[in-house]
Design an enzyme around this catalytic site. Structure first.
Site, PDB file in Angstrom:
ATOM      1  CG  ASP A   1      -1.995   4.144   6.230  1.00  0.00           C
ATOM      2  OD1 ASP A   1      -2.096   4.869   6.685  1.00  0.00           O
ATOM      3  OD2 ASP A   1      -2.129   3.034   6.458  1.00  0.00           O
TER       4      ASP A   1
ATOM      5  CG  ASN B   1      -7.701   2.168   4.938  1.00  0.00           C
ATOM      6  OD1 ASN B   1      -6.997   2.306   6.124  1.00  0.00           O
ATOM      7  ND2 ASN B   1      -8.303   2.968   5.682  1.00  0.00           N
TER       8      ASN B   1
ATOM      9  CE  LYS C   1      -2.527   0.887   4.212  1.00  0.00           C
ATOM     10  NZ  LYS C   1      -3.676   0.590   4.601  1.00  0.00           N
TER      11      LYS C   1
ATOM     12  CG  HIS D   1       4.956  16.581 -42.734  1.00  0.00           C
ATOM     13  ND1 HIS D   1       4.913  17.477 -43.598  1.00  0.00           N
ATOM     14  CD2 HIS D   1       5.796  16.809 -43.605  1.00  0.00           C
ATOM     15  CE1 HIS D   1       4.853  18.296 -44.559  1.00  0.00           C
ATOM     16  NE2 HIS D   1       5.884  17.516 -44.778  1.00  0.00           N
TER      17      HIS D   1
ATOM     18  CG  ASN E   1      17.249   2.747 -35.616  1.00  0.00           C
ATOM     19  OD1 ASN E   1      16.120   2.424 -36.150  1.00  0.00           O
ATOM     20  ND2 ASN E   1      17.295   3.036 -34.124  1.00  0.00           N
TER      21      ASN E   1
END
Length: 446
Positions: A87, A211, A7, A346, A369
């Protein structure tokens, strides 16, 4: 959380939840930080990576037991000990500092943080005497119906007198559930004539614990709203904060403009007067002053001043874009350095490439490449002109001022100033024939 991730490691505005707590404690002047870990200890310790000392609670026998174990790592000379929950990530440094000050000023055994949530369910209730002094904290599972009606609750955040805590932490009794509750220390202090002070959170949400995923989403909204307010108060225009998502570590210069549906994450830095969005995402990158990133993605890269990117461009990790470049729609770059004043307008892909200054990349140009095993580099010199639909098979170099014709497939280096065309590309020479009788001179291309 119904998650494989512990958590306290769930991300919140770009940091693990636990990191928010540690950062606030550090900002409040807490010199030593000890993290007590229980469930999924390996993951938590790996995530901390030495940024705080850790100690394991095995088995998990309650909050008082956790503090007892952590206290063993605290310096003997410490006069105050702050206890915070991993928490509860929204408690600001100012509240931690206020707790520390309240404990010291009142010579109290305990200073605790309280708040009044809309729904107090799940929290320990603070029980007061008729004169308003704190008598005890009762955990919900131990509370009767009358106690559960109380609206003031314990946030789980404290500042203790270190000597008193060391003397009493081992005496916390076992509850009916088999745990040692840290909250029992409040009743123990009152019974022994000790003083307990309460610091109330100015807004309930600052003290909320997380929680489940719904709590996490609520905390995200609160924190991102605060982040946006901080930037706007520093001179940043955020057109619609509700549709803009900025991580806590992002830096933005004055007079920058952040358009709707933009995500700025990680260690991103946005220069002054830049315009980001709408619909852009910038991750772990630096964007120069007056640069525009429109409906595009920039990842782990550096972009210079007065650059225009987009729409629909993708700058992948490892790119360095020089000043005054133009990268237009549907261009993709990866691990590529682009010199100043270069145009990539582009429909192009440039990967593992080095471009000089003032280069023109025509539509549809591609650096090939990857040979299936290894990535290779492409180098394009200053002032080169890469024609439409040119394919550059790396490793290859195009010299300064060189040109490629439309559709060229370049498999060999092109010397400076030369022009190549065709598939595979060959040098084109311009030479003049001898004049024909009765006719004008003609050009012969070879």
């Amino acid at each position: 959380m119904r998650s494989r991730l512990p958590k306290v490691l769930h991300p919140l505005a770009g940091r693990p939840m636990l990191d928010h707590v540690l950062a606030s404690l550090a900002a409040a002047g807490i010199e030593q930080q000890v993290v007590v870990v229980g469930h999924d200890a390996d993951q938590v310790e790996a995530a901390l990576d030495g940024r705080a000392s850790t100690v394991r609670q095995e088995p998990q026998k309650g909050t008082a037991d956790a503090v007892r174990i952590g206290l063993e790592q605290v310096a003997v000379g410490a006069q105050q000990v702050v206890v915070a929950m991993g928490d509860a990530p929204l408690v600001p440094a100012e509240l931690f500092a206020e707790l520390v000050g309240a404990q010291a000023a009142g010579d109290a055994c305990i200073a605790l943080l309280a708040f009044r949530p809309t729904d107090p369910g799940g929290y320990g209730r603070i029980v007061r005497d008729a004169d308003g002094s704190v008598r005890a904290i009762v955990e919900e599972r131990e509370a009767d119906a009358g106690t559960r009606e109380l609206g003031e609750v314990n946030a789980g955040t404290y500042c203790f007198d270190a000597g008193w805590l060391r003397a009493n932490i081992g005496a916390v009794p076992v509850s009916r559930s088999g745990e040692h509750y840290l909250t029992d220390l409040v009743g123990m202090a009152v019974s022994a004539g000790g003083h307990v002070v309460v610091v109330s959170a100015p807004r309930a949400e600052l003290a909320l614990g997380i929680n489940d995923r719904s709590d996490l989403a609520a905390a995200e909204r609160i924190l991102r709203s605060e982040i946006a307010e901080r930037h706007m108060s520093s001179g940043v225009t955020i057109v619609d904060p509700s549709s803009t998502f900025i991580d806590v570590d992002v830096e933005i210069g004055a007079d920058a403009r952040i358009e709707p549906w933009t995500v700025l994450s990680g260690a991103t830095v946005i220069g002054s007067q830049a315009v980001i969005g709408p619909q852009s995402q910038v991750m772990d990158s630096r964007i120069g002053e007056r640069t525009v990133v429109w409906a595009s993605v920039v990842e782990s890269s550096s972009v210079g001043e007065d650059v225009q990117i987009g729409p629909y461009s993708h700058i992948r990790p490892g790119c360095e874009i020089g000043p005054r470049c133009r990268i237009g729609n549907f261009a993709e770059l990866k691990m590529t350095r682009v010199g100043a004043d270069t145009q990539i307008h582009h429909f192009s892909y440039l990967g593992d490439a080095e471009l000089g200054e003032g280069v023109n990349i025509g539509a549809g140009a591609i650096t090939a490449n990857f040979d299936g095993t290894v990535k290779h580099r492409t180098t394009i010199g200053d002032g080169a002109f890469i024609g439409v639909d040119t394919l550059l098979r790396a490793p290859v170099s195009v010299g300064p001022g060189a040109r490629t014709g439309a559709g060229a497939v370049v498999t060999r280096d092109v010397p400076a100033g030369e022009t190549v065309v065709g598939m595979p590309a060959r040098r084109i020479e311009m030479r003049r024939r001898n004049p024909q009788p009765g006719g004008s001179s003609a050009r012969d291309d070879a």
